[in-house]
Design a protein around this motif. Sequence first.
Motif, PDB file in Angstrom:
ATOM      1  N   GLN A   1      92.561  37.306 -18.308  1.00  0.00           N
ATOM      2  CA  GLN A   1      93.291  37.622 -19.238  1.00  0.00           C
ATOM      3  C   GLN A   1      93.108  38.351 -20.530  1.00  0.00           C
ATOM      4  N   VAL A   2      93.866  39.278 -21.108  1.00  0.00           N
ATOM      5  CA  VAL A   2      93.509  39.990 -22.409  1.00  0.00           C
ATOM      6  C   VAL A   2      94.131  39.185 -23.510  1.00  0.00           C
ATOM      7  N   GLN A   3      93.038  39.143 -24.646  1.00  0.00           N
ATOM      8  CA  GLN A   3      93.370  38.811 -25.816  1.00  0.00           C
ATOM      9  C   GLN A   3      93.679  40.112 -26.853  1.00  0.00           C
ATOM     10  N   LEU A   4      94.514  39.863 -27.632  1.00  0.00           N
ATOM     11  CA  LEU A   4      94.426  40.753 -28.683  1.00  0.00           C
ATOM     12  C   LEU A   4      94.463  40.298 -30.053  1.00  0.00           C
ATOM     13  N   VAL A   5      93.701  40.656 -31.056  1.00  0.00           N
ATOM     14  CA  VAL A   5      93.347  40.252 -32.277  1.00  0.00           C
ATOM     15  C   VAL A   5      93.736  41.210 -33.165  1.00  0.00           C
ATOM     16  N   GLU A   6      94.639  41.340 -34.353  1.00  0.00           N
ATOM     17  CA  GLU A   6      94.891  42.141 -35.537  1.00  0.00           C
ATOM     18  C   GLU A   6      94.153  41.717 -36.417  1.00  0.00           C
ATOM     19  N   SER A   7      93.604  42.695 -37.520  1.00  0.00           N
ATOM     20  CA  SER A   7      92.866  42.675 -38.802  1.00  0.00           C
ATOM     21  C   SER A   7      93.260  43.557 -39.707  1.00  0.00           C
ATOM     22  N   GLY A   8      93.177  43.528 -40.681  1.00  0.00           N
ATOM     23  CA  GLY A   8      93.329  44.497 -41.860  1.00  0.00           C
ATOM     24  C   GLY A   8      94.462  44.355 -42.604  1.00  0.00           C
ATOM     25  N   GLY A   9      95.132  43.367 -42.648  1.00  0.00           N
ATOM     26  CA  GLY A   9      96.256  43.349 -43.355  1.00  0.00           C
ATOM     27  C   GLY A   9      96.154  42.752 -44.693  1.00  0.00           C
ATOM     28  N   GLY A  10      96.961  42.617 -45.569  1.00  0.00           N
ATOM     29  CA  GLY A  10      96.588  42.394 -47.128  1.00  0.00           C
ATOM     30  C   GLY A  10      97.625  42.751 -48.003  1.00  0.00           C
ATOM     31  N   LEU A  11      97.358  42.503 -49.241  1.00  0.00           N
ATOM     32  CA  LEU A  11      98.211  42.779 -50.201  1.00  0.00           C
ATOM     33  C   LEU A  11      97.876  44.270 -50.835  1.00  0.00           C
ATOM     34  N   VAL A  12      98.934  45.288 -50.914  1.00  0.00           N
ATOM     35  CA  VAL A  12      98.506  46.579 -51.687  1.00  0.00           C
ATOM     36  C   VAL A  12      99.687  46.898 -52.303  1.00  0.00           C
ATOM     37  N   GLN A  13      99.571  47.650 -53.278  1.00  0.00           N
ATOM     38  CA  GLN A  13     100.386  48.388 -54.164  1.00  0.00           C
ATOM     39  C   GLN A  13     101.185  49.626 -53.353  1.00  0.00           C
ATOM     40  N   ALA A  14     102.546  49.672 -54.105  1.00  0.00           N
ATOM     41  CA  ALA A  14     103.035  50.992 -53.222  1.00  0.00           C
ATOM     42  C   ALA A  14     102.273  52.114 -53.713  1.00  0.00           C
ATOM     43  N   GLY A  15     102.158  52.957 -52.603  1.00  0.00           N
ATOM     44  CA  GLY A  15     101.291  54.187 -52.544  1.00  0.00           C
ATOM     45  C   GLY A  15     100.138  54.197 -52.203  1.00  0.00           C
ATOM     46  N   GLY A  16      99.622  52.761 -51.688  1.00  0.00           N
ATOM     47  CA  GLY A  16      98.295  52.538 -51.234  1.00  0.00           C
ATOM     48  C   GLY A  16      98.099  52.700 -49.721  1.00  0.00           C
ATOM     49  N   SER A  17      96.835  52.191 -49.335  1.00  0.00           N
ATOM     50  CA  SER A  17      96.496  52.359 -48.034  1.00  0.00           C
ATOM     51  C   SER A  17      95.955  51.055 -47.464  1.00  0.00           C
ATOM     52  N   LEU A  18      96.413  50.736 -46.161  1.00  0.00           N
ATOM     53  CA  LEU A  18      95.948  49.977 -45.544  1.00  0.00           C
ATOM     54  C   LEU A  18      95.185  50.405 -43.855  1.00  0.00           C
ATOM     55  N   ARG A  19      94.224  49.836 -43.307  1.00  0.00           N
ATOM     56  CA  ARG A  19      93.881  50.082 -42.069  1.00  0.00           C
ATOM     57  C   ARG A  19      93.940  48.966 -41.258  1.00  0.00           C
ATOM     58  N   LEU A  20      94.813  48.828 -40.088  1.00  0.00           N
ATOM     59  CA  LEU A  20      94.795  47.717 -39.207  1.00  0.00           C
ATOM     60  C   LEU A  20      94.248  48.234 -37.976  1.00  0.00           C
ATOM     61  N   SER A  21      93.438  47.123 -37.361  1.00  0.00           N
ATOM     62  CA  SER A  21      92.578  47.166 -36.278  1.00  0.00           C
ATOM     63  C   SER A  21      93.213  46.096 -35.393  1.00  0.00           C
ATOM     64  N   CYS A  22      93.283  46.503 -34.049  1.00  0.00           N
ATOM     65  CA  CYS A  22      93.655  45.725 -32.753  1.00  0.00           C
ATOM     66  C   CYS A  22      92.651  45.637 -31.971  1.00  0.00           C
ATOM     67  N   ALA A  23      91.960  44.405 -31.666  1.00  0.00           N
ATOM     68  CA  ALA A  23      90.764  44.347 -30.909  1.00  0.00           C
ATOM     69  C   ALA A  23      91.170  43.656 -29.690  1.00  0.00           C
ATOM     70  N   ALA A  24      90.748  44.280 -28.510  1.00  0.00           N
ATOM     71  CA  ALA A  24      91.169  43.602 -27.248  1.00  0.00           C
ATOM     72  C   ALA A  24      89.930  43.116 -26.720  1.00  0.00           C
ATOM     73  N   SER A  25      90.002  41.873 -26.163  1.00  0.00           N
ATOM     74  CA  SER A  25      88.880  41.001 -25.618  1.00  0.00           C
ATOM     75  C   SER A  25      89.281  40.418 -24.276  1.00  0.00           C
ATOM     76  N   GLY A  26      88.300  39.783 -23.315  1.00  0.00           N
ATOM     77  CA  GLY A  26      88.707  39.119 -22.187  1.00  0.00           C
ATOM     78  C   GLY A  26      88.706  40.136 -21.187  1.00  0.00           C
ATOM     79  N   ARG A  27      89.664  40.196 -20.284  1.00  0.00           N
ATOM     80  CA  ARG A  27      89.658  40.679 -18.923  1.00  0.00           C
ATOM     81  C   ARG A  27      90.395  42.189 -19.157  1.00  0.00           C
ATOM     82  N   THR A  28      89.679  42.914 -20.166  1.00  0.00           N
ATOM     83  CA  THR A  28      90.401  44.289 -20.471  1.00  0.00           C
ATOM     84  C   THR A  28      90.175  45.154 -19.309  1.00  0.00           C
TER      85      THR A  28
END
Length: 122
Positions: A1-28
């Motif tokens: 079974q594969v699990q996915l975990v997202e990270s990197g979200g948050g609060l940012v002002q308009a015009g700003g940037s964020l970097r989201l990551s999706c990490a897979a684990s388990g039986r990838t």
Amino acid sequence: QVQLVESGGGLVQAGGSLRLSCAASGRTRNSAATGWFRQAPGKEREFVSAITWSGGSTYYANSVKGRFTISRDNAKNTVVLQMNSLKPEDTAVYYCARGTVFSDRPEHYTVWGQGTQVTVSS
């Protein structure tokens, strides 16, 4: 079974940037594609971007084209969504998912993460 975990979200002002990551684990295993979707309060889940297993093809919703970039590192089992020039309308919970088809349709994605909140203030 594969699990996915997202990270990197948050609060940012308009015009700003964020970097989201999706990490897979388990039986990838290889999947056709990994996609990002988002869901704002009171709205349906919508497609944001997708990338094939090889990384050779990418696909973006018109609303994010030119501002978001998707990439992957298969050695690290990670897919990244770089989000620039963020707008208040980008506010949503962002989900990554593994798909059986390189597609913008949620029904083609069989494994989903729990999501990460992105809030863009004006």
